[in-house]
Design an enzyme around this catalytic site. Sequence first.
Site, PDB file in Angstrom:
ATOM      1  CE1 TYR A   1       9.817 -23.348  54.463  1.00  0.00           C
ATOM      2  CE2 TYR A   1      10.759 -22.808  56.595  1.00  0.00           C
ATOM      3  CZ  TYR A   1       9.665 -22.948  55.778  1.00  0.00           C
ATOM      4  OH  TYR A   1       8.397 -22.662  56.262  1.00  0.00           O
TER       5      TYR A   1
ATOM      6  CB  SER B   1       8.378 -19.893  59.040  1.00  0.00           C
ATOM      7  OG  SER B   1       9.080 -20.700  59.960  1.00  0.00           O
TER       8      SER B   1
ATOM      9  CB  ILE C   1      -0.274 -24.210  55.794  1.00  0.00           C
ATOM     10  CG1 ILE C   1       0.411 -24.659  57.092  1.00  0.00           C
ATOM     11  CG2 ILE C   1      -0.918 -22.842  55.989  1.00  0.00           C
ATOM     12  CD1 ILE C   1       1.542 -23.748  57.552  1.00  0.00           C
TER      13      ILE C   1
ATOM     14  CG  ASP D   1       6.844 -24.493  38.911  1.00  0.00           C
ATOM     15  OD1 ASP D   1       7.039 -23.884  39.986  1.00  0.00           O
ATOM     16  OD2 ASP D   1       7.726 -25.185  38.356  1.00  0.00           O
ATOM     17  CB  VAL D   2       4.549 -20.372  42.645  1.00  0.00           C
ATOM     18  CG1 VAL D   2       3.092 -20.698  42.925  1.00  0.00           C
ATOM     19  CG2 VAL D   2       5.477 -21.188  43.541  1.00  0.00           C
TER      20      VAL D   2
ATOM     21  CE  LYS E   1       8.402 -19.983  54.621  1.00  0.00           C
ATOM     22  NZ  LYS E   1       7.113 -19.645  53.981  1.00  0.00           N
TER      23      LYS E   1
END
Length: 342
Positions: free
Chosen positions: A161, A148, A24, A69-70, A165
Amino acid sequence: MGSYGKTEAVMNQVVVVTGASGGIGRAVARAFGARQARVALLARGKEGLEAAAEDVTRAGGTALAIPTDVADFEQVDAAAARVEEELGPIDVWVNVAFTSVFAPFGEIEPEEFRRVTEVSYLGYVHGTMAALHRMKERDRGTIVQVGSALAYRGIPLQSAYCGAKHAIQGFNEALRCELLHDGSGVRTTMVQMPAVNTPQFSWVRSKLPHQAQPVPPIYQPEVAARAVVHAADHPRRREYWVGGSTVGTLLANAVAPGVLDRYLAKTGYRSQQTRAKKSPDQPENLWSPADRERDFGAHGQFDDKATPKSVQLWASRHHGVVAAAGGALAATALAVWRRARA
């Protein structure tokens, strides 16, 4: 602002996209490039970043690739400073970067869960902090959180994950309330995505016996990118839902979450795996980038199953027109019903 002024402003936008080397993020960077924006691309993989920068330039934009690298705020903040030095004040910041582990919760190690959280949740926090620090001084700017359906609805095999989110959803709502309280000109909005055909299913750490896949229906990343660009242009809405599956999932979860628990318990393992065995040579991007020596692009391996369109996205972007049409249809139906009874 006249149409010329608006077009000129769009062309001169400075946009930052995290996770820009694939999926994305890659499609979003390309979409802003097509509007001749100045796009900063933040990701870890050298080959993926360079290819994404070429995409932006080829589309008509200006690209600045910054290996980042966030999970490390210092790297993110330094990247933001460099963007403003080389491209100008940041107008739009899009948080996309994430990693994950496909596995039952009991098979995920604490350090793996922590890493997913640091990238997929704190990465968004770090990006938002870096952007907000600069935007608030100018009292303008937009932050888009790519979310998401799993921000509301947890599913099996993706506990890390889903947790990230859900956390993004909560912190973004709190931030939005604070900005409204302050009367700030800075906007934040969230775009809740459906299953998307991205390289994540080829490079996230997987402990599943078979090849991981998105739960159908599957959308191409360009659908997601169009939604993000629209949200950036219209950030007053608190969030956007993309895809009929997202709408259906969120409504079902709001009405009957317990029923959905049992449904996902029965179907969630099978629907997230193909029949093919997982390759022992599959790359992983949990600790180091999978695209440091190879470009994966925006698309994953499910082009034959993915759709490039979303009727629901069009309806979401034109909800005023849809509401008016629905009202007109209802009025017509009522008139017909009254005549029939007369």
